[in-house]
Scaffold this motif. Structure first.
Motif, short mmCIF file in Angstrom:
data_model
loop_
_atom_site.label_atom_id
_atom_site.label_comp_id
_atom_site.label_asym_id
_atom_site.label_seq_id
_atom_site.Cartn_x
_atom_site.Cartn_y
_atom_site.Cartn_z
N ASP A 1 47.28 -15.33 28.20
CA ASP A 1 45.85 -15.04 28.22
C ASP A 1 45.44 -14.34 29.52
O ASP A 1 44.71 -13.34 29.51
CB ASP A 1 45.04 -16.32 28.04
CG ASP A 1 45.16 -16.89 26.64
OD1 ASP A 1 45.58 -16.14 25.73
OD2 ASP A 1 44.86 -18.09 26.45
N GLN A 2 45.90 -14.86 30.65
CA GLN A 2 45.55 -14.28 31.93
C GLN A 2 46.13 -12.88 32.07
O GLN A 2 45.47 -11.96 32.56
CB GLN A 2 46.04 -15.18 33.07
CG GLN A 2 45.63 -14.68 34.46
CD GLN A 2 45.95 -15.68 35.54
OE1 GLN A 2 45.95 -16.89 35.29
NE2 GLN A 2 46.22 -15.21 36.75
N LEU A 3 47.38 -12.68 31.64
CA LEU A 3 48.01 -11.36 31.74
C LEU A 3 47.31 -10.34 30.84
O LEU A 3 47.16 -9.18 31.22
CB LEU A 3 49.50 -11.45 31.37
CG LEU A 3 50.40 -12.08 32.43
CD1 LEU A 3 51.83 -12.16 31.91
CD2 LEU A 3 50.35 -11.29 33.73
N CYS A 4 46.87 -10.77 29.68
CA CYS A 4 46.14 -9.85 28.79
C CYS A 4 44.85 -9.38 29.45
O CYS A 4 44.50 -8.20 29.37
CB CYS A 4 45.84 -10.53 27.46
SG CYS A 4 47.28 -10.72 26.37
N ARG A 5 44.17 -10.29 30.12
CA ARG A 5 42.92 -9.91 30.80
C ARG A 5 43.22 -8.97 31.97
O ARG A 5 42.52 -7.96 32.16
CB ARG A 5 42.19 -11.16 31.30
CG ARG A 5 41.56 -12.01 30.22
CD ARG A 5 40.59 -13.00 30.82
NE ARG A 5 41.23 -13.90 31.78
CZ ARG A 5 41.81 -15.05 31.46
NH1 ARG A 5 41.85 -15.45 30.20
NH2 ARG A 5 42.36 -15.81 32.40
#
Length: 338
Positions: A228-232
């Motif tokens: 999730d953090q990497l996608c953002r």
């Protein structure tokens, strides 16, 4: 691969502005604003990649003018793709007014009269000869005076940064393949099509992987680092992120290996007296025991062994990968198909 260029830092402060302006003649008139400070600290590097060139410039604010007289004296009509990591550029041509912000590439042409005003910046520019890029010439002509602010355009900016980081490390053989790789990437990003994207696929994958690598580096010690953090941070969809890291064993495996590699480097640093348990928890491992077990499985040595080897004065041990483990593709690897 070596660059050539010019820097003002070795000159007397009072002559730096004039020397910088002379460097660009007869292609441009470069005008620096009048200030009380006599110095003008600036640097320009050029990598000639066969029929393509990448330049890197770091300079204070300037105004750059290309007139019809310049075009007659220096009849170069290359397309130019510019990218600034900082600062902004206002470009005026006979029919276009463009205010280019940092972080977004834009296209202009040496074949047109232009007047550019730049704030202090660090910028990259790809110079694209018309004969070598005729396959996408129509798309480049249409893009003159516009910003490449779409997904493919921003990917091209990431690729230009990747080039800047890797060019000094390229061998002569790798450099000979680079023009075809650049042509493929420019075509895929400026005039996207299924065929062009397939041609540039190795470069696209490596560029996206580098984007993920930087995001992971920034958040390596964050317990919340995950898909999730990497996608953002990378502006990728979850499915795209998984595809990028598929050859790396997946998202969790990639993050873990990067954390292990950071721990390895810390243990090889003889000035670092941090206890192994603190290194483990700082890198988001549950405890020292689990860190040591996973570390040995990855490198064939325990954290204690690596630190002892470093303190004994031996060269840092190599980060041994397990047989069959995935290895991140390097920039030079992705040139083999061009």
């Amino acid at each position: 691969m070596d660059s050539h260029g010019f820097a003002t830092r070795l000159l007397e402060a009072r002559s730096q502005k004039d020397a910088w302006a002379d460097w660009f003649q007869p292609v441009f008139d470069v005008l620096a604003p009048d200030t009380r400070e006599p110095g003008f600290a600036a640097e320009y590097s050029v990598w000639n990649l066969g029929d393509v060139s990448l330049t890197c410039a770091s300079a204070p604010a300037t105004r750059t003018v290309r007139t019809s007289s310049h075009i007659r004296r220096s009849p170069i009509d290359h397309w130019v793709i510019s990218y600034s990591g900082s600062g902004s550029t206002a470009v005026s041509t006979s029919n276009v007014e463009l205010d280019a912000k940092a972080g977004v590439p834009f296209v202009w042409s040496l074949g047109q009269v232009s007047d550019s005003r730049r704030t202090a910046s660090h910028r990259l520019q790809l110079y694209l000869p018309r004969d070598s890029f005729s396959a996408v010439g129509g798309s480049l002509d249409l893009a003159i005076g516009s910003m490449l602010d779409t997904g493919p355009g921003l990917l091209l900016a990431e690729y230009m940064l990747l080039l800047e980081r890797n060019l000094p490390k390229l061998t002569t053989d790798d450099a000979a393949r680079l023009p075809n790789a650049v042509r493929a990437m420019v075509a895929a990003c400026v005039a996207p099509s299924a065929d062009r994207s397939a041609w540039a696929l190795p470069q696209i994958r490596l560029t996206l992987l580098e984007k993920v690598r930087q995001a992971v580096s920034k958040s390596l010690r964050s317990p919340s680092l995950g898909p999730d953090q990497l996608c953002r941070q990378t502006a990728m969809s979850r499915s795209q992120l998984y595809r990028v890291l598929e050859s790396e064993g997946g998202v969790a495996s990639y993050i873990q290996r990067r954390r292990l590699s950071e721990g390895f480097s810390m243990l090889c640093d003889t000035s670092n007296a941090q206890p192994i348990g603190e290194i483990a928890t700082g890198l988001c491992f549950a405890d020292q025991s689990s860190f040591s077990r996973i570390f040995k499985r990855e490198f064939g040595m325990t954290p204690t062994d690596v630190r002892a080897s470093a303190h004994s004065g031996l060269p840092p041990p190599k980060q041994r990968q397990k047989p069959g483990s995935q290895r991140s593709r390097m920039f030079s690897d992705c040139l083999q198909s061009f």
